[in-house]
Design an enzyme around this catalytic site. Sequence first.
Site, mmCIF file in Angstrom:
data_model
loop_
_atom_site.group_PDB
_atom_site.id
_atom_site.type_symbol
_atom_site.label_atom_id
_atom_site.label_comp_id
_atom_site.label_asym_id
_atom_site.label_seq_id
_atom_site.Cartn_x
_atom_site.Cartn_y
_atom_site.Cartn_z
ATOM 1 N N GLU A 412 0.828 -1.209 0.000
ATOM 2 C CA GLU A 412 0.000 0.000 0.000
ATOM 3 C C GLU A 412 0.862 1.258 0.000
ATOM 4 O OE1 GLU A 412 -3.802 2.160 0.432
ATOM 5 O OE2 GLU A 412 -3.067 0.328 -0.509
ATOM 6 N N THR A 541 -11.314 7.666 -13.771
ATOM 7 C CA THR A 541 -10.462 7.186 -12.685
ATOM 8 C C THR A 541 -10.933 5.850 -12.143
ATOM 9 O OG1 THR A 541 -9.298 7.934 -10.693
ATOM 10 C CG2 THR A 541 -11.692 8.295 -10.768
#
Length: 564
Positions: A412, A541
């Site tokens: 992440e 997106t």
Amino acid sequence: MSPIRRGSSRLRILCVTTVAAVFIFYTLVPSGLFSSSPSTPGKVQYPFKAKGVVAGDPAKAAAVKTAMQRTFWKYRAAAWGYDEVRPVSGGNRTTRNNWAATIVDTLTTTLMMGLEREFFIVNFAIHDVDFTRARGLVDPFETTIRYLGAMVSTVDLLDAKFTTFSIPVPKASRDALLAQAVLLADKLAPGFDSPTGMVWPRVNFTTAEGCREKPAERPYPDYDHATIGPARAGSNWLENMALSRLTGVKQYGANATRAWSPLVYSKWDEEWPGMIDGPWDIMTGTPYDHHRSWGAGHDSYYEYLIKAHVMIPSDPHSLKYRDRWLAAVDSTTKHLIQTSQDAGDAETHYFLHQYRNGWLINEMGHLACFAGGNWMLGGAYLQKPAITKMGAELIKTCRDTYAKTTTGIGPETWSWYPMDAEPVHDPKTEEQWKQAREWGWWVADPKYVLRPETVESYFYAYRITGNKMYQKWAWEAFQAYMKATKAEYGYAEVLDVTLPAGADNQKDQAESFWGAETLKYLYLIFCDDDVASLDEWVFSTEAHPFRIQKEAALAATGVLGTTV
């Protein structure tokens, strides 16, 4: 009065302020390698067929389709009608207002993959979703990109005869889907009803009002006004402009144009031209803090600037969007991109720093890995090879975060020792110190939440360069995903990418973007290059494609000339 008209009087009043801002800032032209000197936009996609190159890999495309089918049927069996399935336990989650996010968000994926049975099941299910009722407050950002964008994009794909289904999609079904999109857009309209036109953090569908995320709480206790990050202000444009084109109603696009105009036509001095601070006060159009980033909270504002220019080059603001994106790229290259200190593997990594209140922050996240593909898209379209090259370097860095971990999946977030700056973050464990010495970076947050950004950039890189290396990297990522995320009821998040794959290394969650984005981009890397050509489509997106518009098409719908 229709809800879409809310705030229209304020819109006219603010035109004077906006016009003044145009005169002040339209002359802000970036300098150096990324100068926005007039150029004829070039073709973006590599000419595979003209070069005699077979773009696709049918066996690998079929493998990705199989993963998508498994995602669909496991969700249908265990959590049909809920927002998400719990892929480990078979339970369900309501995270997106109880509108079956997984059903709606994956509609374009089933269509583009040619999954006929799955598409028809999902398409008709959407007609029963009641967008007039919401469980909890509505997040305009997530709702626009996941729900509204998916429905508008599907109509666009159907109108372009994208599908080759054996049974044609009935026009009545297409019209009903567009009606659902209009209903949702009208319910979201109060979110634009602020003095600046910037979007409220939440919308209360019961009272038809914009509001804070938690009305009784404030993210900044000493601050009276609601604030939002740049991405929330700037990630409405593609979806709403496409809806205006499909309906002939200009106000959708006008609302979205006005929502990011305080950022695009900023009246504030910019220390780094094009790079805006955040978050922003939606009542005054004032930046509240001094945070600059291509990561969470900022990312899709920059992403949409160049995509807006590509999608509607004849829009009155199109050149401004182009110049603001070029300025941001130029400033980012000068101030936020640095290499790490020498690593044991002797590779040079280019990292995207963040900036906050005078500090250069040496942390980058998986979310920011979209930037490499975005830079390659803009660089190719504007014929700026230096931008394209730097985009490829950023992609290489993100790929390295995959290649070095035990699972073969990037974490992440990660950190590094900058070459020419004092680090904000240091390794905290012996393992992190070891990674820093050997890799030139270390894992900060080890989870993987099924994000698409790295394979998204592989998609752009492959379609733009034709380099088979990106297909190889994508296949490695897909195989790693299948090994680490596969669970009994779908595909689950990974707790720690530095540990071996297995059921004890999974979290019982799976957001809708796994099917909407991650698997879709992987499929597009291995399918034929005619599927969603970058010279014909712009992706949101959330990976929902919209048609690139020609001036004649805009004039026919009356959308040409939409202004703030």
